[in-house]
Enzyme design. Structure first.
Site, PDB file in Angstrom:
ATOM      1  N   ASP A   1     -19.577  -1.362  -4.821  1.00  0.00           N
ATOM      2  CA  ASP A   1     -20.245  -0.180  -5.385  1.00  0.00           C
ATOM      3  C   ASP A   1     -20.693  -0.405  -6.826  1.00  0.00           C
ATOM      4  O   ASP A   1     -21.403   0.418  -7.402  1.00  0.00           O
ATOM      5  CB  ASP A   1     -19.383   1.079  -5.271  1.00  0.00           C
TER       6      ASP A   1
ATOM      7  N   VAL B   1     -14.455  -5.080  -2.719  1.00  0.00           N
ATOM      8  CA  VAL B   1     -14.283  -3.701  -3.170  1.00  0.00           C
ATOM      9  C   VAL B   1     -15.214  -3.388  -4.336  1.00  0.00           C
ATOM     10  O   VAL B   1     -15.540  -2.231  -4.597  1.00  0.00           O
ATOM     11  CB  VAL B   1     -12.813  -3.442  -3.553  1.00  0.00           C
TER      12      VAL B   1
ATOM     13  N   GLU C   1     -16.064   7.365 -13.026  1.00  0.00           N
ATOM     14  CA  GLU C   1     -15.582   5.995 -13.236  1.00  0.00           C
ATOM     15  C   GLU C   1     -15.650   5.513 -14.675  1.00  0.00           C
ATOM     16  O   GLU C   1     -15.089   4.461 -15.005  1.00  0.00           O
ATOM     17  CB  GLU C   1     -16.325   5.005 -12.332  1.00  0.00           C
TER      18      GLU C   1
ATOM     19  N   ASP D   1      -6.952 -13.794 -12.237  1.00  0.00           N
ATOM     20  CA  ASP D   1      -7.431 -12.886 -13.267  1.00  0.00           C
ATOM     21  C   ASP D   1      -7.741 -13.703 -14.512  1.00  0.00           C
ATOM     22  O   ASP D   1      -7.208 -14.814 -14.690  1.00  0.00           O
ATOM     23  CB  ASP D   1      -6.380 -11.812 -13.576  1.00  0.00           C
TER      24      ASP D   1
ATOM     25  N   HIS E   1     -21.691   5.218 -10.506  1.00  0.00           N
ATOM     26  CA  HIS E   1     -21.912   3.770 -10.352  1.00  0.00           C
ATOM     27  C   HIS E   1     -23.385   3.421 -10.552  1.00  0.00           C
ATOM     28  O   HIS E   1     -24.020   2.768  -9.723  1.00  0.00           O
ATOM     29  CB  HIS E   1     -21.420   3.285  -8.982  1.00  0.00           C
TER      30      HIS E   1
ATOM     31  N   SER F   1      -9.158   3.569  -6.560  1.00  0.00           N
ATOM     32  CA  SER F   1      -8.932   2.123  -6.574  1.00  0.00           C
ATOM     33  C   SER F   1      -7.647   1.787  -5.827  1.00  0.00           C
ATOM     34  O   SER F   1      -7.565   0.759  -5.145  1.00  0.00           O
ATOM     35  CB  SER F   1      -8.851   1.619  -8.018  1.00  0.00           C
TER      36      SER F   1
ATOM     37  N   LYS G   1     -19.266  11.368  -4.096  1.00  0.00           N
ATOM     38  CA  LYS G   1     -20.135  10.195  -4.214  1.00  0.00           C
ATOM     39  C   LYS G   1     -21.464  10.577  -4.851  1.00  0.00           C
ATOM     40  O   LYS G   1     -21.878  11.731  -4.870  1.00  0.00           O
ATOM     41  CB  LYS G   1     -20.378   9.563  -2.843  1.00  0.00           C
TER      42      LYS G   1
ATOM     43  N   ARG H   1     -14.801  13.053   2.260  1.00  0.00           N
ATOM     44  CA  ARG H   1     -14.075  13.663   1.148  1.00  0.00           C
ATOM     45  C   ARG H   1     -14.831  14.901   0.638  1.00  0.00           C
ATOM     46  O   ARG H   1     -16.001  15.083   0.934  1.00  0.00           O
ATOM     47  CB  ARG H   1     -13.901  12.653   0.012  1.00  0.00           C
TER      48      ARG H   1
ATOM     49  N   TYR I   1     -18.592  10.501  -8.951  1.00  0.00           N
ATOM     50  CA  TYR I   1     -18.759   9.058  -9.086  1.00  0.00           C
ATOM     51  C   TYR I   1     -20.254   8.759  -9.084  1.00  0.00           C
ATOM     52  O   TYR I   1     -21.001   9.283  -8.238  1.00  0.00           O
ATOM     53  CB  TYR I   1     -18.105   8.313  -7.914  1.00  0.00           C
TER      54      TYR I   1
ATOM     55  N   VAL J   1     -18.566  -2.069   2.734  1.00  0.00           N
ATOM     56  CA  VAL J   1     -18.669  -0.606   2.699  1.00  0.00           C
ATOM     57  C   VAL J   1     -18.489  -0.110   1.261  1.00  0.00           C
ATOM     58  O   VAL J   1     -17.538  -0.491   0.574  1.00  0.00           O
ATOM     59  CB  VAL J   1     -17.622   0.038   3.623  1.00  0.00           C
TER      60      VAL J   1
ATOM     61  N   ASN K   1     -18.054   3.027   0.195  1.00  0.00           N
ATOM     62  CA  ASN K   1     -17.162   4.186  -0.004  1.00  0.00           C
ATOM     63  C   ASN K   1     -15.947   4.037   0.903  1.00  0.00           C
ATOM     64  O   ASN K   1     -15.678   4.855   1.773  1.00  0.00           O
ATOM     65  CB  ASN K   1     -17.893   5.507   0.242  1.00  0.00           C
ATOM     66  N   ILE K   2     -15.195   2.977   0.668  1.00  0.00           N
ATOM     67  CA  ILE K   2     -14.041   2.664   1.503  1.00  0.00           C
ATOM     68  C   ILE K   2     -13.083   3.855   1.634  1.00  0.00           C
ATOM     69  O   ILE K   2     -12.658   4.181   2.746  1.00  0.00           O
ATOM     70  CB  ILE K   2     -13.306   1.417   0.963  1.00  0.00           C
TER      71      ILE K   2
END
Length: 368
Positions: free
Chosen positions: A270, A267, A118, A198, A96, A134, A75, A15, A94, A298, A300-301
């Site tokens: 990160d 997911v 984020e 949830d 994180h 997401s 990233k 990206r 991003y 992973v 950074n999907i």
């Protein structure tokens, strides 16, 4: 303002933080845009396209970092980029930091003003810069999970949708937010049996209204999680607490109850992951086996679908970048409470509470 866009260096991160349309808007407003040579190639954008839009192409990351007042990335910087950061520079990407503590301490030490995509948060709680990625990661989680279940990839050799006379695959999605909803859309589309968990009863009611009988909804508690995981062919971790480390909801004992060669995609990795047995992996080496279950971690999907991801991301990041460039950091933050929530570090101070707690630093609110 001088805006710099270096090439991403994280494993198979294709990206790019700005597209040619964004360059045109920046330059029309009187700003200068520096693009590292080849930064957009992974997303199908050539240097020539950037030049035609008004950008200046520089040969190295050092050139871009060294001249730019604001760095835009996708990233978080990794260790090789730490020496390029400098005091007073704005970093917009991003981050994180709850799961990237070395970076957090470097940002504080180097007195970088770091704004995390984020944690930019609207008054209604929405996370506008996290949402598109997401959506991508949620959809891809089931796509890669289905591949993990294929025999030649080490899986149990199961088709999620089944065929007439053979049971369908069972998918459990833990978390009913944006990631979870998009994972559910894909899993339902493939014909799987889907269970979503949830902690919010109102959210479960919403999911039930949206998906009807296509899914089962359960309150997220240890008993329901344990039973659902045990019965699943694929478990998707889709839990998020903005800016904070993800809570561990699936422990090793639960994973050990799954059938051999089942699969897990977290997911939330990160942000540290919500599954005890997960660890970060890369696109080059995406899976490992723990408790006889295939794990995909992973971090950074969306980087594996850079064309889609780049345009989806820049659709929402550009507005705030333009505000920062036009107004300057302090005025932009003072005028926009949502953007201010994106500020994670400023002049050697940790300015986002959840990040400060994760880094073991004192939190300080900054008023502009």
């Amino acid at each position: 303002m001088i805006i710099g866009v270096p090439k991403e260096v994280k494993n198979r991160e294709n990206r790019v933080a700005v597209v040619p349309g964004g360059v045109k808007m920046f330059t029309a407003a009187g700003h200068e845009v520096l693009i590292q040579q080849g930064a957009g190639l992974g997303a199908g954008i050539t240097d020539e396209e950037y030049k035609l839009a008004g950008a200046k192409i520089l040969p190295t990351a050092g050139d871009v970092w060294g001249q730019a007042e604001m760095i835009m990335k996708v990233k978080e910087p990794i260790a090789e980029e730490f020496p390029l950061m400098r005091e007073g520079q704005i970093l917009y990407t991003y981050l994180h930091l709850a799961a990237a503590q070395d970076l957090g301490h470097e940002l504080v030490k180097r007195k970088v003003s770091a704004i995390a995509y984020e944690t930019i948060q609207l008054p209604n709680g929405a996370l506008p810069l996290l949402t598109p990625m997401s959506e991508v990661a949620g959809r891809m989680s089931v796509q890669v999970g289905a591949q993990c279940l294929q025999k030649h990839r080490g899986g149990k050799g199961l088709l999620l949708g089944g065929v007439p006379g053979v049971r369908r695959g069972r998918v459990t999605i833990i978390g009913g937010g944006v990631v979870g909803i998009n994972a559910a859309k894909m899993a339902i589309g493939l014909g799987a049996r889907v269970t979503m968990l949830d902690v919010n009863a109102a959210r479960l009611a919403y999911l039930d209204d949206v998906f009807g009988t296509d899914i089962d909804t359960l309150m997220s508690n240890p008993e329901n999680i344990s039973k659902s995981v045990e019965e699943s062919d694929l478990v998707v971790g889709a839990v998020l607490i903005a800016g904070a480390k993800a809570p561990c909801l699936v422990n090793r004992e639960m994973i050990a109850t799954m059938e051999r060669n089942s699969a897990v995609v977290d997911v939330a990795i990160d942000q540290g992951g919500c599954i005890e047995t997960i660890k970060p992996t890369t696109h080059d080496d995406p899976v490992f086996v723990e408790e006889d279950v295939i794990h995909y971690g992973v971090t950074n999907i969306p980087g594996d679908v850079p064309r889609t991801s780049t345009y989806a991301l820049t659709n929402v990041t550009h507005k705030y970048a333009m505000d920062l460039a036009n107004k300057g950091l302090e005025k932009a933050l003072a005028l926009d409470p949502a953007l201010k929530l994106g500020l994670n570090t400023f002049q050697g101070i940790a300015t986002y509470r959840a990040v400060a707690e994760a880094l073991g630093l004192d939190y300080q609110d900054i008023n502009f």
